[in-house]
Design an enzyme around this catalytic site. Sequence first.
Site, PDB file in Angstrom:
ATOM      1  N   TYR A 124     -27.462 -10.956  18.866  1.00 34.01           N
ATOM      2  CA  TYR A 124     -28.748 -11.483  18.381  1.00 34.01           C
ATOM      3  C   TYR A 124     -29.809 -11.185  19.426  1.00 34.01           C
ATOM      4  O   TYR A 124     -29.592 -11.378  20.621  1.00 34.01           O
ATOM      5  CB  TYR A 124     -28.652 -13.003  18.168  1.00 34.01           C
ATOM      6  CG  TYR A 124     -29.964 -13.641  17.746  1.00 34.01           C
ATOM      7  CD1 TYR A 124     -30.515 -13.376  16.501  1.00 34.01           C
ATOM      8  CD2 TYR A 124     -30.641 -14.510  18.604  1.00 34.01           C
ATOM      9  CE1 TYR A 124     -31.725 -13.972  16.105  1.00 34.01           C
ATOM     10  CE2 TYR A 124     -31.844 -15.112  18.216  1.00 34.01           C
ATOM     11  CZ  TYR A 124     -32.372 -14.834  16.969  1.00 34.01           C
ATOM     12  OH  TYR A 124     -33.562 -15.422  16.590  1.00 34.01           O
TER      13      TYR A 124
ATOM     14  N   ASP B 171     -30.150  -7.203  26.993  1.00 35.67           N
ATOM     15  CA  ASP B 171     -30.806  -8.436  26.567  1.00 35.67           C
ATOM     16  C   ASP B 171     -30.104  -9.585  27.288  1.00 35.67           C
ATOM     17  O   ASP B 171     -29.021 -10.016  26.901  1.00 35.67           O
ATOM     18  CB  ASP B 171     -30.725  -8.594  25.047  1.00 35.67           C
ATOM     19  CG  ASP B 171     -31.456  -9.847  24.570  1.00 35.67           C
ATOM     20  OD1 ASP B 171     -31.900 -10.640  25.424  1.00 35.67           O
ATOM     21  OD2 ASP B 171     -31.581 -10.023  23.343  1.00 35.67           O
TER      22      ASP B 171
ATOM     23  N   LYS C 243     -35.085 -18.168  27.982  1.00 33.35           N
ATOM     24  CA  LYS C 243     -34.289 -19.361  28.281  1.00 33.35           C
ATOM     25  C   LYS C 243     -34.413 -19.842  29.744  1.00 33.35           C
ATOM     26  O   LYS C 243     -35.409 -20.482  30.059  1.00 33.35           O
ATOM     27  CB  LYS C 243     -32.860 -19.151  27.814  1.00 33.35           C
ATOM     28  CG  LYS C 243     -32.863 -18.860  26.285  1.00 33.35           C
ATOM     29  CD  LYS C 243     -31.555 -18.913  25.569  1.00 33.35           C
ATOM     30  CE  LYS C 243     -31.768 -18.861  24.062  1.00 33.35           C
ATOM     31  NZ  LYS C 243     -31.461 -17.615  23.404  1.00 33.35           N
TER      32      LYS C 243
HETATM   33  C1  PLP Z   1     -32.224 -16.804  22.336  1.00 35.43           C
HETATM   34  C2  PLP Z   1     -32.136 -15.334  22.371  1.00 35.43           C
HETATM   35  C3  PLP Z   1     -33.202 -14.501  21.990  1.00 35.43           C
HETATM   36  C4  PLP Z   1     -34.445 -15.045  21.380  1.00 35.43           C
HETATM   37  O1  PLP Z   1     -35.153 -15.875  22.246  1.00 35.43           O
HETATM   38  P1  PLP Z   1     -36.202 -16.932  21.629  1.00 35.43           P
HETATM   39  O2  PLP Z   1     -36.825 -17.542  22.831  1.00 35.43           O
HETATM   40  O3  PLP Z   1     -35.404 -17.879  20.793  1.00 35.43           O
HETATM   41  O4  PLP Z   1     -37.164 -16.148  20.827  1.00 35.43           O
HETATM   42  C5  PLP Z   1     -33.071 -13.141  22.180  1.00 35.43           C
HETATM   43  N1  PLP Z   1     -31.955 -12.613  22.686  1.00 35.43           N
HETATM   44  C6  PLP Z   1     -30.905 -13.370  23.053  1.00 35.43           C
HETATM   45  C7  PLP Z   1     -29.702 -12.720  23.667  1.00 35.43           C
HETATM   46  C8  PLP Z   1     -30.958 -14.744  22.887  1.00 35.43           C
HETATM   47  O5  PLP Z   1     -29.892 -15.485  23.209  1.00 35.43           O
END
Ligand code: PLP
Length: 429
Positions: free
Chosen positions: A144, A239, A267
């Site tokens: 994701y 990511d 995060k």
């Molecule tokens: C949470 C997450 C996102 C999206 O971040 P948001 O702050 O919710 O937009 C993108 N990539 C990864 C790997 C994530 O865990």
Amino acid sequence: MSKETNAELYERARRVIPGGVNSPVRAFGAVGGAPRFFNRGEGAYVVDEEGKRYLDFMQSWGPLMLGHCHPEVIEVIQNKAALGTTFGAPCRVEIELAEAVIASYPGLEQVRFVSSGTEAVMSAIRLARGATGRDLIVKFSGCYHGHADHLLVAAGSGLATAGQPSSAGVPKDFAALTRVIPLNNEDALRELFAKEGDRIAAVIIEPIPANNGLLLQSKEYLLTLRRLTREAGALLIFDEVISGFRVARGGAAELFGITPDLATFGKVIGGGLPVGAYGGSKKLMSHIAPEGPVYQAGTLSGNPVAMAAGLATLRILEREKAWTKLEEMGARLEKEVTTALADVTVPWAITRVGSIFWLSFQGAAPRSAEALDQTAGARFKPLFHAMLDRGIYLPPSAYEVMFLSLAHTAEDVSLFVRNLREVIHLTAA
Ligand SMILES: *Cc1c(COP(=O)(O)O)cnc(C)c1O
């Protein structure tokens, strides 16, 4: 004073907010029942509007490595907010956080701050396309990357096909520029690069895939990915929105010893406030406006309150030797779970990297989305509610990972394991 129950609040919320929530999984769709409306957090614990206290293993989906309401972070936020919450102009603390992020992460020379992980990924993809002059991007099923159009894409049939939109509102033509392949499958990777390598702008991967269970990849696999992208002139994007500053100071890049071309963060680096970031070499980042032609902007980007919260968090993590301590606490949890569940008859497995862990209710821990047991979702429901009744808050889905924070004690871990042992039989088919 609110005297409303969670169920009443949910009903009220649903009148004015789609599904009653501002992010879908919060609605308890996978587990049923009314979501809990939280009133406050205290370290490893959260308290809902009914006054019930829960030991929290969700920790806002990862940002809170120090637990809820760390007093130093709260003080920094309060002091900074009193001086102005946003200027729409540069401030010193943006530089300080940028310097801290760059000093921590392999290969990073510049970062740009945004306000969410989604925005970080979306911007990194645009940069990759702008810098390479190519249009195709590659993602892995089960990873994701936020909700930008080009990434809300699911695999078509076959190993390496043009993607299909996984959300209404994403044009097929956008999805057609995204290739989706399974994790942990070198053949699929090689096949794709042999066929279309020279059209690929970037491959994006969660090096520690943690959004569909915890689907651990081997270092060899990630090295192959690094080599194939380099040979094809495609960029590799890690990511690290979950793993960055969580699994090590330098995220998964440090753990694996692999340097991506671009990395995205979110995060943890916001210290509980909305922050995202993307970064890479100075050369790549110079493609971004105002230096270069790739446009990206944000009214609240780099606002002093969020920057200060992030910076304070990183400094405390460093000072507290957080990565060592969390690895120890994680190892303790893994060991206690393994011992406590040794004789249960239902299938289970625990996967863990530092303070991220996941319980899968199938025999061996899967390494790709295709290997996930789709019946686990329904079998998780009764366990989730039994734990909730016992005052333990798990993420409301079988396919979400759990987090330890520095606020979790050995007693908290044992409490979790004891309760888990008592309710795990509920996951029987
Ligand atoms: C949470 C997450 C996102 C999206 O971040 P948001 O702050 O919710 O937009 C993108 N990539 C990864 C790997 C994530 O865990």
